[in-house]
Design a protein around this motif. Structure first.
Motif, mmCIF file in Angstrom:
data_model
loop_
_atom_site.group_PDB
_atom_site.id
_atom_site.type_symbol
_atom_site.label_atom_id
_atom_site.label_comp_id
_atom_site.label_asym_id
_atom_site.label_seq_id
_atom_site.Cartn_x
_atom_site.Cartn_y
_atom_site.Cartn_z
ATOM 1 N N LEU A 291 0.820 -1.215 0.000
ATOM 2 C CA LEU A 291 0.000 0.000 0.000
ATOM 3 C C LEU A 291 0.849 1.258 0.000
ATOM 4 N N ARG A 292 1.817 1.329 0.915
ATOM 5 C CA ARG A 292 2.637 2.528 1.020
ATOM 6 C C ARG A 292 3.424 2.773 -0.254
ATOM 7 N N LEU A 293 3.960 1.724 -0.826
ATOM 8 C CA LEU A 293 4.730 1.846 -2.059
ATOM 9 C C LEU A 293 3.829 2.317 -3.195
ATOM 10 N N ARG A 294 2.610 1.808 -3.245
ATOM 11 C CA ARG A 294 1.668 2.203 -4.295
ATOM 12 C C ARG A 294 1.373 3.699 -4.226
ATOM 13 N N VAL A 295 1.119 4.205 -3.014
ATOM 14 C CA VAL A 295 0.812 5.628 -2.848
ATOM 15 C C VAL A 295 2.015 6.487 -3.221
ATOM 16 N N ALA A 296 3.186 6.122 -2.703
ATOM 17 C CA ALA A 296 4.393 6.905 -2.983
ATOM 18 C C ALA A 296 4.673 6.977 -4.474
ATOM 19 N N THR A 297 4.404 5.892 -5.185
ATOM 20 C CA THR A 297 4.690 5.840 -6.611
ATOM 21 C C THR A 297 3.612 6.541 -7.428
ATOM 22 N N ALA A 298 2.372 6.505 -6.956
ATOM 23 C CA ALA A 298 1.267 7.107 -7.710
ATOM 24 C C ALA A 298 1.235 8.632 -7.600
ATOM 25 N N LEU A 299 1.709 9.184 -6.498
ATOM 26 C CA LEU A 299 1.576 10.624 -6.271
ATOM 27 C C LEU A 299 2.118 11.475 -7.421
ATOM 28 N N PRO A 300 3.343 11.248 -7.904
ATOM 29 C CA PRO A 300 3.824 12.084 -9.011
ATOM 30 C C PRO A 300 2.951 11.981 -10.262
ATOM 31 N N ALA A 301 2.405 10.784 -10.544
ATOM 32 C CA ALA A 301 1.549 10.625 -11.726
ATOM 33 C C ALA A 301 0.248 11.392 -11.547
ATOM 34 N N LEU A 302 -0.310 11.368 -10.340
ATOM 35 C CA LEU A 302 -1.559 12.083 -10.079
ATOM 36 C C LEU A 302 -1.352 13.591 -10.194
ATOM 37 N N ILE A 303 -0.296 14.087 -9.581
ATOM 38 C CA ILE A 303 0.008 15.517 -9.662
ATOM 39 C C ILE A 303 0.319 15.894 -11.109
ATOM 40 N N GLY A 304 1.058 15.019 -11.795
ATOM 41 C CA GLY A 304 1.393 15.274 -13.187
ATOM 42 C C GLY A 304 0.171 15.307 -14.080
ATOM 43 N N ALA A 305 -0.791 14.413 -13.839
ATOM 44 C CA ALA A 305 -2.006 14.376 -14.659
ATOM 45 C C ALA A 305 -2.770 15.688 -14.551
ATOM 46 N N ARG A 306 -2.877 16.211 -13.338
ATOM 47 C CA ARG A 306 -3.576 17.489 -13.149
ATOM 48 C C ARG A 306 -2.796 18.636 -13.798
ATOM 49 N N THR A 307 -1.478 18.588 -13.700
ATOM 50 C CA THR A 307 -0.663 19.637 -14.310
ATOM 51 C C THR A 307 -0.814 19.634 -15.824
ATOM 52 N N VAL A 308 -0.829 18.442 -16.427
ATOM 53 C CA VAL A 308 -1.045 18.348 -17.875
ATOM 54 C C VAL A 308 -2.408 18.924 -18.242
ATOM 55 N N ALA A 309 -3.439 18.623 -17.444
ATOM 56 C CA ALA A 309 -4.772 19.161 -17.720
ATOM 57 C C ALA A 309 -4.763 20.684 -17.664
ATOM 58 N N LEU A 310 -4.063 21.254 -16.687
ATOM 59 C CA LEU A 310 -3.970 22.713 -16.571
ATOM 60 C C LEU A 310 -3.193 23.311 -17.741
ATOM 61 N N LEU A 311 -2.160 22.611 -18.184
ATOM 62 C CA LEU A 311 -1.393 23.080 -19.334
ATOM 63 C C LEU A 311 -2.242 23.044 -20.607
ATOM 64 N N ARG A 312 -3.091 22.038 -20.739
ATOM 65 C CA ARG A 312 -3.993 21.987 -21.896
ATOM 66 C C ARG A 312 -4.958 23.170 -21.865
ATOM 67 N N GLN A 313 -5.474 23.480 -20.672
ATOM 68 C CA GLN A 313 -6.385 24.616 -20.550
ATOM 69 C C GLN A 313 -5.700 25.923 -20.928
ATOM 70 N N ALA A 314 -4.450 26.068 -20.508
ATOM 71 C CA ALA A 314 -3.713 27.302 -20.791
ATOM 72 C C ALA A 314 -3.326 27.410 -22.256
ATOM 73 N N GLY A 315 -3.121 26.256 -22.925
ATOM 74 C CA GLY A 315 -2.680 26.276 -24.304
ATOM 75 C C GLY A 315 -1.249 26.786 -24.426
ATOM 76 N N PRO A 316 -0.796 27.086 -25.637
ATOM 77 C CA PRO A 316 0.586 27.547 -25.826
ATOM 78 C C PRO A 316 0.931 28.819 -25.067
ATOM 79 N N SER A 317 -0.068 29.555 -24.600
ATOM 80 C CA SER A 317 0.229 30.749 -23.793
ATOM 81 C C SER A 317 0.922 30.374 -22.483
ATOM 82 N N ALA A 318 0.929 29.077 -22.145
ATOM 83 C CA ALA A 318 1.666 28.628 -20.956
ATOM 84 C C ALA A 318 3.157 28.907 -21.102
ATOM 85 N N LEU A 319 3.620 29.132 -22.334
ATOM 86 C CA LEU A 319 5.021 29.484 -22.533
ATOM 87 C C LEU A 319 5.363 30.812 -21.858
#
Length: 360
Positions: A291-319
């Motif tokens: 369980l602990r290993l699963r959470v530790a490993t999943a956290l970066p992917a979860l945070i990354g998924a939300r960041t990608v979604a925010l970058l899509r919303q911003a579009g190229p203006s994120a530059l």
């Protein structure tokens, strides 16, 4: 309830309280990840991370002369990766790191560099196999950092760029994909039967996970990198839509509409590739039994998924600005993981929601 209260934390780590504080200072999120790990993994992962952050600090301190940083990074690489490094090399490294630390403006990075002579002996406290793994992954990481300095080390006066997609793939493997392999190797050594997938497949998707996280770092920091004279979008790829690194740097500074519009398909392709590699990371995490290993490993992917979604919303203006997951969303994510007891189904559902595939 804080998520770490769900897990029994054993004191296997050889790190001191001061070294823990340094780790927390340079990365609170990674400190949380390490504290979630099973005890037998904490020391090798934490030591490797501290050493990698120290070498990264040297590579990224562009206010200091390139030649000075190259000498220090070469010496750090030799002392870290060569078990028989001489006493003279250790002494010289201690002298150079203290001088380097005195020039750091960030207090946490200054503390890290000051503590490096005390952190290096921690490597010797690990078992021989773990020492070899740490040295191997640091040899790859420092090779990537040395290439980065050679390519981009002359400052913002001129824009330098990667030439090909092959160079980009090689770079993301050297500085991050190899970390996924390192993580998998440690798990296989210390936690027999830790995964539901074969070790070879875990190595493959672990490598993709690390490379995806690095691609996310690149696109998230693209504006600052371009301002510093670094372009990780390959020249050949930009040329496909009639752009050059100089045009991209100008658009990041001015918000030039026509250039940003030309960039849109490449931007979307970059995020699609990054999302696919993060999905590999989530598949990696869901295959983990502890369980602990699963959470530790999943956290970066979860945070990354939300960041990608925010970058899509911003579009190229994120530059033109930096996009990241807000703190209140981070706290909500932790709460959802806590109440869901981090089951595979709960984590998978969170990943879909954060990616924008299902309603929140």
């Amino acid at each position: 309830m804080h998520i770490t209260t769900l897990f029994e934390r054993k004191k296997h780590s050889v790190m001191s309280t001061t070294q823990r504080q340094i780790l927390r200072g340079v990365s609170r999120s990674f400190d949380l990840t390490i504290r979630l790990l099973p005890g037998t993994l904490q020391a090798p992962v934490a030591i490797a991370y501290l050493l990698a952050r120290a070498t990264d600090t040297v590579a990224d301190t562009t206010t200091l002369p390139l030649a000075e940083r190259q000498v220090l990074l070469d010496l750090m690489t030799e002392v870290i990766t060569a078990p028989g490094a001489s006493t003279e090399h250790h002494s010289e490294l201690a002298r150079l790191t203290q001088a380097f630390a005195a020039q750091q403006t960030d207090p946490h990075e200054r503390a890290l560099m000051q503590a490096l002579p005390q952190c290096l002996p921690l490597l010797q406290t690990l078992g021989e196999a773990d020492q070899a793994s740490v040295r191997l992954v640091l040899s790859h990481i420092t090779q990537g950092q040395q290439q980065d300095m050679a390519r981009f080390g002359h400052g913002p006066q001129t824009i330098q760029a990667l030439n090909t997609e092959t160079e980009l793939a090689n770079y993301t493997w050297l500085v991050a994909g190899c970390v996924g392999e390192f993580w998998t190797e440690l798990c296989g050594r210390h936690l027999p039967g830790y995964a539901r997938l074969p070790q070879a497949e875990m190595m493959h998707i672990g490598r993709q996970y690390g490379m995806g996280l690095q691609r996310l770092n690149i696109v998230r920091d693209v504006g600052a990198d371009l301002a510093a004279g670094r372009c990780y979008w390959p020249v050949e790829t930009l040329a496909n839509v009639g752009l050059t690194p100089h045009m991209l740097a100008h658009a990041a500074q001015t918000g030039h509409t026509e250039t940003l519009q030309k960039m849109a398909p490449l931007y979307t392709q970059w995020l699609d590739r990054t999302q696919a590699q993060l999905a590999d990371g989530m598949r990696y995490a869901l295959a983990l039994k502890p369980l602990r290993l699963r959470v530790a490993t999943a956290l970066p992917a979860l945070i990354g998924a939300r960041t990608v979604a925010l970058l899509r919303q911003a579009g190229p203006s994120a530059l033109t600005r930096r996009v990241k997951m807000p703190r209140h969303e981070m706290r909500r994510l932790m709460w959802h993981i806590t109440v869901g007891w981090a089951s595979p189904s709960a984590l998978e559902s969170q990943f879909r929601q954060l990616s924008g595939d299902t309603p929140a």
